[in-house]
Design a protein around this motif. Structure first.
Motif, PDB file in Angstrom:
ATOM      1  N   ASN A   1       0.853  -1.480  -0.098  1.00  0.00           N
ATOM      2  CA  ASN A   1       0.088  -0.194   0.141  1.00  0.00           C
ATOM      3  C   ASN A   1       0.944   1.253  -0.044  1.00  0.00           C
ATOM      4  OD1 ASN A   1      -2.597  -1.212   0.241  1.00  0.00           O
ATOM      5  ND2 ASN A   1      -2.115  -1.765   2.318  1.00  0.00           N
ATOM      6  N   TYR A   2       2.097   0.945   0.259  1.00  0.00           N
ATOM      7  CA  TYR A   2       2.846   2.451   0.569  1.00  0.00           C
ATOM      8  C   TYR A   2       4.154   2.378  -0.548  1.00  0.00           C
ATOM      9  CZ  TYR A   2       0.491   2.164   4.963  1.00  0.00           C
ATOM     10  OH  TYR A   2      -0.322   2.274   5.945  1.00  0.00           O
ATOM     11  N   TRP A   3       4.157   1.676  -1.515  1.00  0.00           N
ATOM     12  CA  TRP A   3       5.326   1.473  -2.520  1.00  0.00           C
ATOM     13  C   TRP A   3       5.160   2.815  -3.201  1.00  0.00           C
ATOM     14  CZ3 TRP A   3       4.555   2.148  -7.578  1.00  0.00           C
ATOM     15  CH2 TRP A   3       3.356   1.930  -7.868  1.00  0.00           C
ATOM     16  N   SER A   4       3.852   3.188  -3.686  1.00  0.00           N
ATOM     17  CA  SER A   4       3.550   4.489  -4.443  1.00  0.00           C
ATOM     18  C   SER A   4       3.914   5.805  -3.704  1.00  0.00           C
ATOM     19  CB  SER A   4       2.245   4.515  -5.093  1.00  0.00           C
ATOM     20  OG  SER A   4       1.436   4.672  -3.943  1.00  0.00           O
ATOM     21  N   SER A   5       3.943   5.859  -2.224  1.00  0.00           N
ATOM     22  CA  SER A   5       4.385   6.602  -1.422  1.00  0.00           C
ATOM     23  C   SER A   5       5.941   6.786  -1.413  1.00  0.00           C
ATOM     24  CB  SER A   5       3.683   6.610   0.085  1.00  0.00           C
ATOM     25  OG  SER A   5       2.192   6.447  -0.022  1.00  0.00           O
ATOM     26  N   VAL A   6       6.513   5.858  -1.028  1.00  0.00           N
ATOM     27  CA  VAL A   6       7.939   5.803  -1.137  1.00  0.00           C
ATOM     28  C   VAL A   6       8.560   6.526  -2.567  1.00  0.00           C
ATOM     29  CG1 VAL A   6      10.126   4.585  -1.170  1.00  0.00           C
ATOM     30  CG2 VAL A   6       8.127   4.054   0.164  1.00  0.00           C
ATOM     31  N   LEU A   7       8.104   5.896  -3.692  1.00  0.00           N
ATOM     32  CA  LEU A   7       8.272   6.371  -4.866  1.00  0.00           C
ATOM     33  C   LEU A   7       8.219   7.908  -5.190  1.00  0.00           C
ATOM     34  CD1 LEU A   7       9.641   5.901  -7.921  1.00  0.00           C
ATOM     35  CD2 LEU A   7       6.992   5.444  -8.624  1.00  0.00           C
ATOM     36  N   LEU A   8       6.984   8.180  -4.512  1.00  0.00           N
ATOM     37  CA  LEU A   8       6.630   9.713  -4.857  1.00  0.00           C
ATOM     38  C   LEU A   8       7.614  10.713  -4.000  1.00  0.00           C
ATOM     39  CD1 LEU A   8       4.517  11.875  -6.000  1.00  0.00           C
ATOM     40  CD2 LEU A   8       3.242  11.366  -4.147  1.00  0.00           C
ATOM     41  N   THR A   9       7.759  10.081  -2.773  1.00  0.00           N
ATOM     42  CA  THR A   9       8.686  10.830  -1.762  1.00  0.00           C
ATOM     43  C   THR A   9      10.102  11.084  -2.572  1.00  0.00           C
ATOM     44  OG1 THR A   9       7.469  10.075   0.126  1.00  0.00           O
ATOM     45  CG2 THR A   9       9.881  10.861   0.323  1.00  0.00           C
ATOM     46  N   ILE A  10      10.543  10.074  -3.131  1.00  0.00           N
ATOM     47  CA  ILE A  10      11.798  10.069  -3.753  1.00  0.00           C
ATOM     48  C   ILE A  10      11.824  11.286  -4.971  1.00  0.00           C
ATOM     49  CG2 ILE A  10      13.647   9.023  -5.393  1.00  0.00           C
ATOM     50  CD1 ILE A  10      12.826   6.487  -3.647  1.00  0.00           C
ATOM     51  N   ILE A  11      10.593  11.283  -5.742  1.00  0.00           N
ATOM     52  CA  ILE A  11      10.597  12.317  -6.940  1.00  0.00           C
ATOM     53  C   ILE A  11      10.468  13.708  -6.559  1.00  0.00           C
ATOM     54  CG2 ILE A  11       9.005  12.770  -8.896  1.00  0.00           C
ATOM     55  CD1 ILE A  11       8.278   9.737  -9.082  1.00  0.00           C
ATOM     56  N   CYS A  12       9.532  13.765  -5.495  1.00  0.00           N
ATOM     57  CA  CYS A  12       9.233  15.148  -4.899  1.00  0.00           C
ATOM     58  C   CYS A  12      10.588  15.545  -4.161  1.00  0.00           C
ATOM     59  CB  CYS A  12       8.070  15.222  -3.693  1.00  0.00           C
ATOM     60  SG  CYS A  12       6.582  15.013  -4.518  1.00  0.00           S
ATOM     61  N   VAL A  13      11.256  14.861  -3.251  1.00  0.00           N
ATOM     62  CA  VAL A  13      12.631  15.501  -2.923  1.00  0.00           C
ATOM     63  C   VAL A  13      13.716  15.572  -3.795  1.00  0.00           C
ATOM     64  CG1 VAL A  13      14.607  14.683  -1.425  1.00  0.00           C
ATOM     65  CG2 VAL A  13      12.142  14.067  -0.752  1.00  0.00           C
ATOM     66  N   PHE A  14      13.800  14.923  -5.209  1.00  0.00           N
ATOM     67  CA  PHE A  14      14.463  15.045  -6.452  1.00  0.00           C
ATOM     68  C   PHE A  14      14.269  16.542  -6.837  1.00  0.00           C
ATOM     69  CE2 PHE A  14      15.220  14.948 -10.827  1.00  0.00           C
ATOM     70  CZ  PHE A  14      16.580  14.831 -10.783  1.00  0.00           C
TER      71      PHE A  14
ATOM     72  N   PRO B   1       6.072  28.426  -3.282  1.00  0.00           N
ATOM     73  CA  PRO B   1       4.878  27.678  -3.294  1.00  0.00           C
ATOM     74  C   PRO B   1       5.037  26.155  -3.820  1.00  0.00           C
ATOM     75  CG  PRO B   1       4.512  29.813  -3.937  1.00  0.00           C
ATOM     76  CD  PRO B   1       5.882  29.793  -3.835  1.00  0.00           C
ATOM     77  N   ILE B   2       6.031  26.148  -4.768  1.00  0.00           N
ATOM     78  CA  ILE B   2       6.449  25.052  -5.294  1.00  0.00           C
ATOM     79  C   ILE B   2       6.995  23.952  -4.404  1.00  0.00           C
ATOM     80  CG2 ILE B   2       7.537  23.687  -7.476  1.00  0.00           C
ATOM     81  CD1 ILE B   2       5.360  25.827  -8.048  1.00  0.00           C
ATOM     82  N   ILE B   3       8.016  24.389  -3.819  1.00  0.00           N
ATOM     83  CA  ILE B   3       8.581  23.711  -2.550  1.00  0.00           C
ATOM     84  C   ILE B   3       7.352  23.241  -1.650  1.00  0.00           C
ATOM     85  CG2 ILE B   3       9.911  23.645  -0.474  1.00  0.00           C
ATOM     86  CD1 ILE B   3      11.612  23.381  -3.054  1.00  0.00           C
ATOM     87  N   ILE B   4       6.739  23.989  -1.373  1.00  0.00           N
ATOM     88  CA  ILE B   4       5.555  23.724  -0.381  1.00  0.00           C
ATOM     89  C   ILE B   4       4.388  22.604  -0.926  1.00  0.00           C
ATOM     90  CG2 ILE B   4       3.363  24.701   0.937  1.00  0.00           C
ATOM     91  CD1 ILE B   4       4.922  27.192   1.138  1.00  0.00           C
ATOM     92  N   VAL B   5       4.003  22.918  -2.131  1.00  0.00           N
ATOM     93  CA  VAL B   5       3.312  21.906  -2.764  1.00  0.00           C
ATOM     94  C   VAL B   5       4.033  20.479  -2.730  1.00  0.00           C
ATOM     95  CG1 VAL B   5       2.142  21.216  -5.051  1.00  0.00           C
ATOM     96  CG2 VAL B   5       1.862  23.680  -4.210  1.00  0.00           C
ATOM     97  N   LEU B   6       5.279  20.371  -3.154  1.00  0.00           N
ATOM     98  CA  LEU B   6       6.108  19.255  -3.306  1.00  0.00           C
ATOM     99  C   LEU B   6       5.835  18.425  -1.926  1.00  0.00           C
ATOM    100  CD1 LEU B   6       9.299  20.102  -5.347  1.00  0.00           C
ATOM    101  CD2 LEU B   6       7.233  18.573  -5.978  1.00  0.00           C
ATOM    102  N   GLY B   7       6.386  19.247  -0.705  1.00  0.00           N
ATOM    103  CA  GLY B   7       6.044  18.600   0.545  1.00  0.00           C
ATOM    104  C   GLY B   7       4.986  18.086   1.171  1.00  0.00           C
ATOM    105  N   LEU B   8       3.701  18.929   0.840  1.00  0.00           N
ATOM    106  CA  LEU B   8       2.567  18.714   0.959  1.00  0.00           C
ATOM    107  C   LEU B   8       2.065  17.760   0.439  1.00  0.00           C
ATOM    108  CD1 LEU B   8       0.791  22.109   1.786  1.00  0.00           C
ATOM    109  CD2 LEU B   8       2.025  20.521   3.258  1.00  0.00           C
ATOM    110  N   THR B   9       2.352  17.317  -1.163  1.00  0.00           N
ATOM    111  CA  THR B   9       2.086  16.090  -1.894  1.00  0.00           C
ATOM    112  C   THR B   9       2.288  14.846  -1.272  1.00  0.00           C
ATOM    113  OG1 THR B   9       2.194  17.554  -3.939  1.00  0.00           O
ATOM    114  CG2 THR B   9       2.181  15.036  -4.154  1.00  0.00           C
ATOM    115  N   ILE B  10       3.541  15.003  -0.781  1.00  0.00           N
ATOM    116  CA  ILE B  10       4.205  13.499  -0.115  1.00  0.00           C
ATOM    117  C   ILE B  10       3.045  13.225   0.958  1.00  0.00           C
ATOM    118  CG2 ILE B  10       5.872  12.486   1.251  1.00  0.00           C
ATOM    119  CD1 ILE B  10       7.783  14.454  -0.348  1.00  0.00           C
ATOM    120  N   GLY B  11       2.922  14.322   1.821  1.00  0.00           N
ATOM    121  CA  GLY B  11       1.886  14.023   3.023  1.00  0.00           C
ATOM    122  C   GLY B  11       0.505  13.647   2.479  1.00  0.00           C
TER     123      GLY B  11
END
Length: 341
Positions: A3-16, A250-260
């Motif tokens: 259930n969380y593999w997509s969250s891990v992948l998205l986190t890596i993308i957003c941090v990148f 705002p882009i940094i903020i959206v990336l972080g909030l997207t992970i959450g």
């Protein structure tokens, strides 16, 4: 973990992408915002799961895939722009340009609109908590006699509204004179929207209204979906304002909030598919009390600043205590069941 593999992948993308925009600092802020959003919104996941478990697989899928687009781009990007546009009397396109060209000015306008944002979100969340607190039909009472006491008043349908409005009026006495009208109007609007969403949801789920059963189910699923999106908006508003304390981009903020936002949805799906709400009988109670705390914190935004980390820890502590109480409750039941008749 599936259930969380997509969250891990998205986190890596957003941090990148955060690294590409702001270097190491940008990547770090994206990661921290993601963690804070998850900690603050975990009770949101439990509340969502309670409603989502009664929805069809189609609407569960819609909540995960379509809902995330609404949550990220609608609630965490477009909605703040719309609020700033209305409260600062700027055009929508002009406000959107501030996001790109003048993040400092946009941040200032957003903070100026915080009275409207927190009053609306705080009252909406407070209504959710009060309806739970005064519910006379609850099967499990985490706080025992305390919840039963408040449940006695739940036979009067208006008690939640009366208490909520009294809280709103009481809080307004401590607001600066120039902000009182805005605070009261936004708070009443939050209560009104809560009622409208509840009335529509109940109407569409009324199987005796003469509509075909299949249409009723479909429309009921749609209204439940929309209700969850409004709840998500209420949770996200405070996080959006708090995020600007860490970054003005705002882009940094959206990336972080997207992970959450995505991880919270993954937690919701996990709770639904594993039936953990049934195993931990007080988890729902803990989530609602955490929602009540968040609602009060939002309402007191104009009086004192509560760090987002404290908000997250308060919710996490209440959820943890609810899980602990649920485990003890299950062990006690198992002991009783093991005693020979």
């Amino acid at each position: 973990m599936r259930n969380y593999w997509s969250s891990v992948l998205l986190t890596i993308i957003c941090v990148f992408f955060g690294y590409q925009i702001g270097g190491i600092q940008g990547a770090f802020i994206v990661a921290i915002l993601g963690v804070l959003e998850i900690s603050v919104s975990f009770d949101n996941a439990v509340f969502n799961a309670k409603i989502l478990k009664d929805m069809t697989p189609f609407w569960q899928t819609m909540f995960l895939w379509v809902g995330i687009l609404i949550a990220v781009f609608g609630m965490r990007l477009f909605l703040p722009i719309l609020i700033v546009s209305v409260t600062s009397h700027l055009g929508l396109w002009e406000t959107a340009l501030l996001v790109v060209n003048d993040t400092a000015a946009y941040s200032t306008h957003l903070e100026a609109a915080s009275t409207s944002i927190t009053a609306f979100g705080g009252m909406f969340l407070l209504m959710i908590f009060l309806d739970f607190l005064f519910d006379p039909e609850k099967e499990h009472h985490w706080l025992g006699g305390v919840e039963r006491f408040f449940g006695r008043f739940g036979e009067h349908a208006t008690v939640s509204t009366i208490v909520a409005l009294c809280v709103l009026i009481g809080m307004s006495l401590s607001i600066e004179d120039g902000k009182v009208a805005t605070f009261l109007f936004s708070g009443v609007f939050g209560v009104a929207l809560y009622f409208v969403m509840g009335l529509l949801k109940n109407a569409f789920e009324d199987k005796d209204a003469g509509e075909a059963l299949t249409n009723t189910i479909k429309r009921g699923g749609f209204m439940s979906f929309m209700y969850l999106e409004v709840v998500d908006a209420s949770f996200s508003l405070d996080g959006v304002i708090g995020a600007f304390a860490m970054s003005s981009d705002p882009i940094i903020i959206v990336l972080g909030l997207t992970i959450g936002a995505w991880t919270v949805r993954a937690i919701t799906i996990h709770l639904v598919r594993t039936g953990l709400l049934n195993q931990y009988v007080y988890l729902e109670s803990g989530a609602h009390f955490a929602i009540g705390v968040l609602g009060v914190i939002m309402l007191t935004h104009n009086l004192l600043h509560v760090p987002e980390i404290f908000t997250g820890l308060a919710g996490a502590c209440l959820i943890s205590l609810a899980i602990y109480s649920s485990i003890r409750h299950k062990k006690a039941q198992d002991k009783v069941a093991a005693v020979p008749a």
